[in-house]
Design a protein around this motif. Sequence first.
Motif, short mmCIF file in Angstrom:
data_model
loop_
_atom_site.label_atom_id
_atom_site.label_comp_id
_atom_site.label_asym_id
_atom_site.label_seq_id
_atom_site.Cartn_x
_atom_site.Cartn_y
_atom_site.Cartn_z
N PRO A 138 21.77 -21.58 37.46
CA PRO A 138 22.53 -22.75 37.93
C PRO A 138 21.81 -24.08 37.75
CG PRO A 138 22.63 -20.99 39.54
CD PRO A 138 21.62 -20.58 38.52
N GLU A 139 20.51 -24.09 37.97
CA GLU A 139 19.77 -25.35 37.83
C GLU A 139 18.67 -25.15 36.81
OE1 GLU A 139 18.39 -26.70 41.63
OE2 GLU A 139 20.37 -26.41 42.53
N THR A 140 18.71 -25.93 35.76
CA THR A 140 17.71 -25.75 34.70
C THR A 140 16.93 -27.03 34.45
OG1 THR A 140 19.41 -26.27 33.08
CG2 THR A 140 18.99 -23.94 33.50
N ASP A 141 15.74 -26.86 33.88
CA ASP A 141 14.94 -28.03 33.52
C ASP A 141 15.31 -28.47 32.10
OD1 ASP A 141 13.76 -26.28 31.76
OD2 ASP A 141 11.88 -26.10 32.88
N ALA A 142 14.54 -29.40 31.58
CA ALA A 142 14.87 -29.96 30.26
C ALA A 142 14.83 -28.90 29.16
CB ALA A 142 13.90 -31.09 29.94
N ARG A 192 15.35 -18.35 30.85
CA ARG A 192 16.35 -19.14 30.13
C ARG A 192 17.37 -18.16 29.55
NH1 ARG A 192 16.79 -21.26 24.75
NH2 ARG A 192 14.94 -20.12 24.09
N LEU A 193 18.64 -18.51 29.63
CA LEU A 193 19.67 -17.68 29.00
C LEU A 193 19.72 -18.01 27.51
CD1 LEU A 193 22.62 -17.90 31.59
CD2 LEU A 193 20.75 -16.23 31.47
N VAL A 194 19.59 -17.00 26.69
CA VAL A 194 19.61 -17.20 25.24
C VAL A 194 20.93 -16.63 24.72
CG1 VAL A 194 18.44 -16.75 23.05
CG2 VAL A 194 17.11 -16.94 25.17
N ASP A 195 21.84 -17.51 24.34
CA ASP A 195 23.17 -17.04 23.93
C ASP A 195 23.32 -16.92 22.42
OD1 ASP A 195 24.00 -16.77 26.52
OD2 ASP A 195 24.83 -18.79 26.66
N GLU A 196 22.32 -17.42 21.67
CA GLU A 196 22.39 -17.26 20.22
C GLU A 196 22.29 -15.78 19.87
OE1 GLU A 196 20.13 -19.12 21.73
OE2 GLU A 196 20.44 -21.21 21.13
N ARG A 197 22.95 -15.42 18.80
CA ARG A 197 22.94 -14.01 18.40
C ARG A 197 21.55 -13.61 17.91
NH1 ARG A 197 27.18 -10.78 17.83
NH2 ARG A 197 26.94 -8.90 16.55
N CYS A 198 21.13 -12.42 18.28
CA CYS A 198 19.82 -11.92 17.87
C CYS A 198 19.93 -11.35 16.45
CB CYS A 198 19.35 -10.84 18.83
SG CYS A 198 17.74 -10.12 18.41
#
Length: 317
Positions: free
Chosen positions: A147-151, A179-185
């Motif tokens: 919900p709350e992320t840094d730069a 960190r959520l990584v949504d790019e495809r692996c």
Amino acid sequence: MCIRDSLGMRREDRVLSAYDCSFWVSPAVLRMALQYLKCFHVEAGKISPEEFYERARAYRPNVIFGEPSWIVRLSELAREYGAWPMKLLFGGGENISEEARHIAESVWNAPLYLSYGQTESFGTLGAECERKDGYHRNDLFFFFETPETDADGYGELVYTTLARDVMPLIRYRSTDVTRLVDERCSCGLFAKRLAKIRARCDEMVVCGMGNVGPWVFEEILRDVDGVSPDWQAVVRLEEWRDLIELHVELDRSGGLNGVEHTVRENLRKRFVGFWKNYQMGLYEFRVIPHPRGTLRQSRKLRRVLDDRQLQDECITV
Ligand SMILES: [Zn+2]
């Protein structure tokens, strides 16, 4: 899902697990997965790497599960006394440096994959694939948020269970920063990823000693004569192994030998699990003396510091 489709485990694999069967969910989760795959599976429990090595040689398992620092210790033994063909090693329960991972991988000539989970999630929230670029998350069972992320996009991981009747969790705060990584692996697996855990929100440190926080060292120092109330524990990396330095302030009359002896006795008597890990050589423990009144540099003394130089997260897509 991950161990079969991504890591290539098959029915003919011979699996030995050194996951600790005492108050830990991972052995139960692993057992269910391997029953599904119908693999030959021996649960050793978290016995000493020496005993495991002696017994495992007869089975020549090609897949081993264990805590990462335990696997590194086992690998050291294998380097000395001989390894056998290995498909993969799989670690859960703590993080290790890339240097330590490399030791294990070079001894066995096989990959060491890490996973990430919590007892509350009952098993794995995510696991590495062959790329080792973060943990493929279990999106079928959990909904992940930060919900709350840094730069840089890092924030506390919050998750919701999607398919659980017992103890469902809604927006459960993990206290882990990632960190959520949504790019495809590039491995092709559809599941998205979590970046390597950067830190814990609180002062709990996961290391070769176990899950430790300020209360552990407070208890170890309880009843120790000749030390001031100020102390600080620092977790460092010494070669591949975690080194826990307990910095204490000695009274003028106090001698280090007596203090160190009592501290070790308290560790042995009051924390059986941590002492067991010490005896297994999973970490080094030292008491570092300081003159009275010198540890506290500001109003608040940070009690537990994690000073290990773990490999920085590096995502390449
Ligand atoms: Zn992947």
